[in-house]
Design a protein around this motif. Sequence first.
Motif, mmCIF file in Angstrom:
data_model
loop_
_atom_site.group_PDB
_atom_site.id
_atom_site.type_symbol
_atom_site.label_atom_id
_atom_site.label_comp_id
_atom_site.label_asym_id
_atom_site.label_seq_id
_atom_site.Cartn_x
_atom_site.Cartn_y
_atom_site.Cartn_z
ATOM 1 N N LEU A 145 5.088 -44.805 19.397
ATOM 2 C CA LEU A 145 4.293 -44.009 20.763
ATOM 3 C C LEU A 145 4.488 -44.866 21.661
ATOM 4 O O LEU A 145 4.577 -45.664 22.048
ATOM 5 C CB LEU A 145 3.156 -43.473 20.436
ATOM 6 C CG LEU A 145 2.369 -42.390 19.262
ATOM 7 C CD1 LEU A 145 1.216 -42.825 19.244
ATOM 8 C CD2 LEU A 145 3.383 -41.571 19.773
ATOM 9 N N THR A 146 4.886 -44.244 23.103
ATOM 10 C CA THR A 146 4.418 -44.597 24.505
ATOM 11 C C THR A 146 3.868 -45.067 24.579
ATOM 12 O O THR A 146 2.846 -44.179 24.202
ATOM 13 C CB THR A 146 5.930 -44.013 25.588
ATOM 14 O OG1 THR A 146 5.661 -42.936 25.596
ATOM 15 C CG2 THR A 146 7.494 -44.007 24.708
ATOM 16 N N HIS A 147 3.089 -45.323 25.809
ATOM 17 C CA HIS A 147 1.948 -45.574 26.499
ATOM 18 C C HIS A 147 1.295 -44.727 26.987
ATOM 19 O O HIS A 147 2.360 -43.780 27.951
ATOM 20 C CB HIS A 147 1.980 -46.823 27.720
ATOM 21 C CG HIS A 147 0.435 -47.276 28.406
ATOM 22 N ND1 HIS A 147 -0.618 -47.669 27.603
ATOM 23 C CD2 HIS A 147 -0.316 -46.695 29.063
ATOM 24 C CE1 HIS A 147 -1.550 -47.887 28.255
ATOM 25 N NE2 HIS A 147 -0.857 -47.561 29.604
ATOM 26 N N GLY A 148 -0.253 -44.217 26.769
ATOM 27 C CA GLY A 148 -0.357 -43.398 26.912
ATOM 28 C C GLY A 148 0.151 -41.355 26.001
ATOM 29 O O GLY A 148 -0.763 -40.655 26.096
ATOM 30 N N GLN A 149 1.010 -41.416 25.324
ATOM 31 C CA GLN A 149 1.335 -40.595 23.976
ATOM 32 C C GLN A 149 0.158 -40.775 23.507
ATOM 33 O O GLN A 149 -0.192 -41.370 23.044
ATOM 34 C CB GLN A 149 2.874 -40.822 23.837
ATOM 35 C CG GLN A 149 3.459 -40.015 23.226
ATOM 36 C CD GLN A 149 4.641 -40.242 23.200
ATOM 37 O OE1 GLN A 149 4.891 -41.247 21.969
ATOM 38 N NE2 GLN A 149 5.088 -39.146 22.090
ATOM 39 N N SER A 150 0.027 -39.023 23.164
ATOM 40 C CA SER A 150 -0.383 -38.725 22.026
ATOM 41 C C SER A 150 0.251 -39.095 20.798
ATOM 42 O O SER A 150 1.423 -37.959 21.107
ATOM 43 C CB SER A 150 -1.859 -37.564 22.376
ATOM 44 O OG SER A 150 -0.369 -36.298 22.506
ATOM 45 N N PHE A 151 -0.737 -38.854 19.511
ATOM 46 C CA PHE A 151 -0.668 -38.225 18.151
ATOM 47 C C PHE A 151 -0.927 -36.939 18.245
ATOM 48 O O PHE A 151 -1.609 -36.568 17.764
ATOM 49 C CB PHE A 151 -1.111 -38.682 17.571
ATOM 50 C CG PHE A 151 -0.677 -39.232 16.132
ATOM 51 C CD1 PHE A 151 0.638 -39.328 15.391
ATOM 52 C CD2 PHE A 151 -0.903 -38.062 14.839
ATOM 53 C CE1 PHE A 151 0.907 -38.920 13.805
ATOM 54 C CE2 PHE A 151 -1.382 -37.839 13.890
ATOM 55 C CZ PHE A 151 -0.097 -38.642 13.430
ATOM 56 N N ASN A 152 -0.272 -35.919 18.096
ATOM 57 C CA ASN A 152 -0.033 -34.748 17.622
ATOM 58 C C ASN A 152 -0.600 -33.789 16.435
ATOM 59 O O ASN A 152 0.555 -34.342 15.510
ATOM 60 C CB ASN A 152 0.979 -34.148 18.657
ATOM 61 C CG ASN A 152 0.975 -34.428 20.175
ATOM 62 O OD1 ASN A 152 -0.144 -34.806 20.438
ATOM 63 N ND2 ASN A 152 2.111 -34.923 20.718
ATOM 64 N N ILE A 153 -1.027 -33.291 16.014
ATOM 65 C CA ILE A 153 -1.719 -32.744 14.439
ATOM 66 C C ILE A 153 -1.785 -31.172 15.050
ATOM 67 O O ILE A 153 -2.556 -30.381 16.007
ATOM 68 C CB ILE A 153 -3.174 -33.265 14.169
ATOM 69 C CG1 ILE A 153 -2.384 -35.206 14.227
ATOM 70 C CG2 ILE A 153 -2.615 -32.937 13.419
ATOM 71 C CD1 ILE A 153 -4.203 -35.440 13.445
ATOM 72 N N ILE A 154 -1.828 -30.659 13.841
ATOM 73 C CA ILE A 154 -1.706 -28.818 14.440
ATOM 74 C C ILE A 154 -2.633 -28.840 12.851
ATOM 75 O O ILE A 154 -1.809 -28.740 11.602
ATOM 76 C CB ILE A 154 -0.655 -27.792 14.139
ATOM 77 C CG1 ILE A 154 -0.199 -27.901 15.557
ATOM 78 C CG2 ILE A 154 -0.996 -26.862 14.074
ATOM 79 C CD1 ILE A 154 1.601 -26.922 15.705
ATOM 80 N N CYS A 155 -3.718 -28.344 12.444
ATOM 81 C CA CYS A 155 -4.512 -27.653 11.643
ATOM 82 C C CYS A 155 -4.802 -25.973 11.245
ATOM 83 O O CYS A 155 -4.747 -25.493 12.432
ATOM 84 C CB CYS A 155 -6.173 -27.568 11.648
ATOM 85 S SG CYS A 155 -7.057 -27.463 9.903
#
Length: 246
Positions: A57-67
């Motif tokens: 991930l780049t700086h400030g990028q989030s890890f994205n999840i769908i539940c």
Amino acid sequence: MADPSPHAIHFYTSPTQSKFVMSDAVIAILTGPMGEGKTWGAVQRWFRRASSAKQYLTHGQSFNIICIRDTFENCRHSIIKTLTSEFFPKYPKLKSTWRNDYHELWIETDPRIFVEFFGIDDLPALTKLQGAVGTALIHLEECVPYTESTRTNAGVAEDVFNAALVRCMRQTGVPGSLQLTFNPPDELHWTFTRLLNRPDGSLSPLTPLITKEVFHVKPGENAFLPEIARQATKAAYEHDDAAYAR
């Protein structure tokens, strides 16, 4: 989890939860009786996958999840309730923010974790996944109905599994994963015929990169579940052979 810094959050898992959390399979499955910690194991795997993805991930990028559950209301009454009333109070160092009437969750870890919650209760609702650009983990919760006699939990359809498997690979540069949690199904349910009844490893010789790993929680493995709670479940379903077996 192994970070020795004073800001580290330490999760404590059962043996099967631990193996599931650490799994690098594209499709990771945690199945077992009610109350044995499947949802907790699934949430803990969110953090482990996010930590592993930090290097991509780049700086400030989030890890994205769908539940996803069968309906959003069932999300609210199960996993969202578990998070708000049990999980986050247990780990007060974890700072979190809910938005959009509990449809969105931001968790202030490094990297930040962004979770979207929604239900898919009919085939047209699959269009919700078409917008799942930039998603690295999809969690299908309670894929199997509690009993055949009720529709209060209709489970998750195989079509949702198919769409989720495609969409969990859409966060550029980040290894994707699809995780599923459910009670043991009967042998006619798609989770059995499609997933449990096949050996672990590549899902098909045609797709060697799409690996699957199944973890079965043993009855009694959750040390925090009182014995009276287990006996209450047995008493409730003693006249429903299929539900009792699950």
